[in-house]
Design a protein around this motif. Structure first.
Motif, short mmCIF file in Angstrom:
data_model
loop_
_atom_site.label_atom_id
_atom_site.label_comp_id
_atom_site.label_asym_id
_atom_site.label_seq_id
_atom_site.Cartn_x
_atom_site.Cartn_y
_atom_site.Cartn_z
N GLU A 166 39.85 6.88 127.14
CA GLU A 166 38.69 7.00 126.25
C GLU A 166 38.70 5.91 125.19
O GLU A 166 37.64 5.42 124.79
CB GLU A 166 38.68 8.39 125.60
CG GLU A 166 37.45 8.69 124.77
CD GLU A 166 36.19 8.87 125.59
OE1 GLU A 166 35.21 9.39 125.03
OE2 GLU A 166 36.15 8.49 126.78
N ILE A 167 39.89 5.51 124.74
CA ILE A 167 39.98 4.39 123.79
C ILE A 167 39.52 3.11 124.46
O ILE A 167 38.82 2.28 123.84
CB ILE A 167 41.44 4.25 123.28
CG1 ILE A 167 41.80 5.43 122.40
CG2 ILE A 167 41.62 2.94 122.50
CD1 ILE A 167 43.26 5.47 121.98
N ILE B 199 46.90 -1.81 122.40
CA ILE B 199 47.57 -1.36 121.17
C ILE B 199 47.98 0.11 121.30
O ILE B 199 49.09 0.49 120.91
CB ILE B 199 46.64 -1.56 119.95
CG1 ILE B 199 46.43 -3.06 119.68
CG2 ILE B 199 47.23 -0.88 118.71
CD1 ILE B 199 45.34 -3.35 118.67
N ALA B 200 47.09 0.93 121.87
CA ALA B 200 47.39 2.36 122.02
C ALA B 200 48.59 2.61 122.91
O ALA B 200 49.31 3.59 122.74
CB ALA B 200 46.16 3.09 122.59
N GLN B 201 48.83 1.70 123.87
CA GLN B 201 49.96 1.88 124.78
C GLN B 201 51.30 1.58 124.13
O GLN B 201 52.34 2.07 124.57
CB GLN B 201 49.79 0.98 126.03
CG GLN B 201 48.51 1.18 126.81
CD GLN B 201 48.17 2.64 127.04
OE1 GLN B 201 48.93 3.37 127.67
NE2 GLN B 201 47.03 3.07 126.52
N VAL B 202 51.29 0.75 123.09
CA VAL B 202 52.57 0.35 122.47
C VAL B 202 52.76 0.89 121.05
O VAL B 202 53.84 0.77 120.49
CB VAL B 202 52.70 -1.20 122.44
CG1 VAL B 202 52.65 -1.77 123.83
CG2 VAL B 202 51.60 -1.83 121.57
N SER C 229 38.31 7.01 118.71
CA SER C 229 39.20 5.87 118.99
C SER C 229 39.57 5.14 117.71
O SER C 229 40.74 4.79 117.49
CB SER C 229 38.52 4.90 119.97
OG SER C 229 38.22 5.54 121.19
N VAL C 230 38.57 4.90 116.86
CA VAL C 230 38.82 4.24 115.58
C VAL C 230 39.74 5.11 114.72
O VAL C 230 40.67 4.61 114.07
CB VAL C 230 37.49 3.95 114.84
CG1 VAL C 230 37.76 3.49 113.41
CG2 VAL C 230 36.68 2.90 115.59
N CYS D 190 42.22 -2.68 122.16
CA CYS D 190 42.57 -1.38 121.56
C CYS D 190 43.40 -0.54 122.53
O CYS D 190 44.33 0.17 122.11
CB CYS D 190 41.31 -0.63 121.16
SG CYS D 190 40.42 -1.42 119.79
N PHE D 191 43.06 -0.60 123.81
CA PHE D 191 43.81 0.12 124.84
C PHE D 191 45.26 -0.38 124.87
O PHE D 191 46.20 0.41 124.95
CB PHE D 191 43.14 -0.10 126.20
CG PHE D 191 43.89 0.50 127.36
CD1 PHE D 191 43.81 1.85 127.63
CD2 PHE D 191 44.66 -0.31 128.20
CE1 PHE D 191 44.50 2.40 128.71
CE2 PHE D 191 45.35 0.23 129.27
CZ PHE D 191 45.27 1.59 129.53
#
Length: 406
Positions: free
Chosen positions: A308-309, A324-327, A384-385, A321-322
């Motif tokens: 969803e991000i 960044i979300a993974q790490v 997401s934000v 952003c995806f």
């Protein structure tokens, strides 16, 4: 040359050659666990049990599976499900365990955050645990491709296309991962090899690293009390077990863990026998068809929040952003600037931050399965934000304020 005496039995014979008694002391009977822990500390052993189930059922399934685009779908849905005795059971056990293991991992991860188990010398435990999360994610995705149904094929198309956004080498990297210009037989064979051979070996190695890293700073406890493990161990060994703040890993702690594992296995087999369909997408029971795109492509539930991000922004921004979300969870010990090690309910603003993060991830998961139209897009962008802001901005600020207040 070492001196060997006549052994008194098989255990003594092995002990003289492998020091198994010393090993058992170091790893079990004299490895100390705090008394003040609850059932959430059993998640590690439950995860190990689920991995064992995945490994064994996977071996049974691979005996009949054929990694060929012309044969894979029938080998799963006809041979295994209809012709092999108890093949349906092994597949249901494997599929449900693949979903359940992520449920337990999320509980394990959030427990670590809630009790501050990533701080003060436990950073390597946390990072190795996050590496295991990534490895299990890769293992789950590669396994999702193997039935070669509609969602398997199109999920592979979407995920492999993501690598095309990497500057300079993106298109070549996508072609290399697929083994061809499009997802096909070479792609299936590569992901089969990853799922069956390479990733399980790496997972086993990091499980060992994770447990090894846990030995030195020891297990955290539910009140985050700093314990002198050597002193408390002396009390325990001297027979003052009630006074000691620790118990031995075996038999005290592991016996309790086995009880929780048994309870969890009841829940697990309830899902296997009565609700296995929650782990199997109905669309994936259609053979893969490159000419028929499903109306709505989405991953399994445990990837929905990060998916969803990805789609909450334009392609380039969403891809960044995806990534960044993974790490982002890897660097959590360094984003938390406070020296305080305590449960979240004793940390004021951090407690609020924790539950906002949990609620936001639930919202992302729910909307990740809905079509990206209308209000769904707006909610996806806001959630997401919020997720990124909570971790990158809010957490360092509130923990820095907490540090100054102390």
């Amino acid at each position: 040359m070492a001196h060997f005496e006549k052994s008194n039995g098989i255990v003594d014979w092995l002990d003289q050659r492998l020091a198994i008694k010393k090993f058992m002391q170091v790893m079990m009977t004299q490895y100390w666990i705090p008394k003040k822990i609850n059932f959430l500390w059993a998640m590690g052993v439950i995860l190990l049990t689920m991995f064992a189930i995945l490994f064994i059922t996977g071996l049974l399934l691979v005996m009949y599976y054929k990694p060929d685009v012309a044969l894979a779908f029938d080998s799963v849905n006809k041979t295994i499900m209809q012709e092999v005795e108890y093949g349906w059971l092994w597949r249901h056990m494997h599929g449900v365990a693949a979903s359940v293991v992520f449920l337990v991992m999320y509980i394990h991860l959030l427990t670590g955050i809630y009790y501050g188990s990533y701080k003060k010398g436990r950073e390597i435990i946390w990072i190795s645990g996050m590496v295991l999360f990534v490895l299990f994610s890769a293992e789950a995705f590669s396994g999702y491709m193997l039935p070669w149904g509609q969602m398997s094929y199109w999920a592979a198309m979407v995920i492999t296309n993501l690598f095309g956004g990497i500057p300079f080498i993106g298109p070549e990297l996508v072609e290399w991962i697929r083994g061809d210009y499009a997802v096909g037989d070479a792609t299936l064979n590569r992901f089969f090899m990853l799922h069956v051979c390479l990733l399980p070996i790496v997972v086993i190695a990091f499980v060992a690293i994770h447990f090894y890293a846990l030995r030195f700073p020891h297990v955290n406890n539910e009140i985050a009390e700093e314990i002198d493990f050597d002193l408390e161990a002396e009390k325990y060994l001297a027979g003052k077990k009630k006074e000691a703040k620790v118990i031995s890993f075996w038999p005290d702690f592991l016996c309790k863990d086995i009880f929780y594992v048994c309870l969890f296995i009841i829940f697990y087999f309830y899902l296997v026998c009565f609700h296995y369909d929650f782990a199997m997408d109905p669309i994936n029971f259609e053979p893969a068809n490159a000419l028929k795109t499903p109306p709505h492509i989405y991953p399994e539930w445990y990837f929905l929040w990060s998916y969803e991000i990805l789609r909450g922004f334009s392609y380039e921004v969403g891809l960044a952003c995806f990534g960044i979300a993974q790490v982002i969870f890897f660097v959590l010990p360094f984003l938390d600037r406070s020296n305080v090690v305590a449960p979240a309910h004793k940390r004021g603003a951090f407690f609020v931050w924790f539950w906002l993060l949990v609620i936001d991830m639930i919202v992302l998961t729910i909307y990740g399965k809905l079509p990206p139209v209308g209000i769904n897009n707006t909610i996806a962008t806001i959630a997401s934000v919020t997720f990124l802001a909570l971790l990158i901005v809010v957490l360092p600020v509130i923990t820095l304020m907490e540090r100054k207040a102390k």
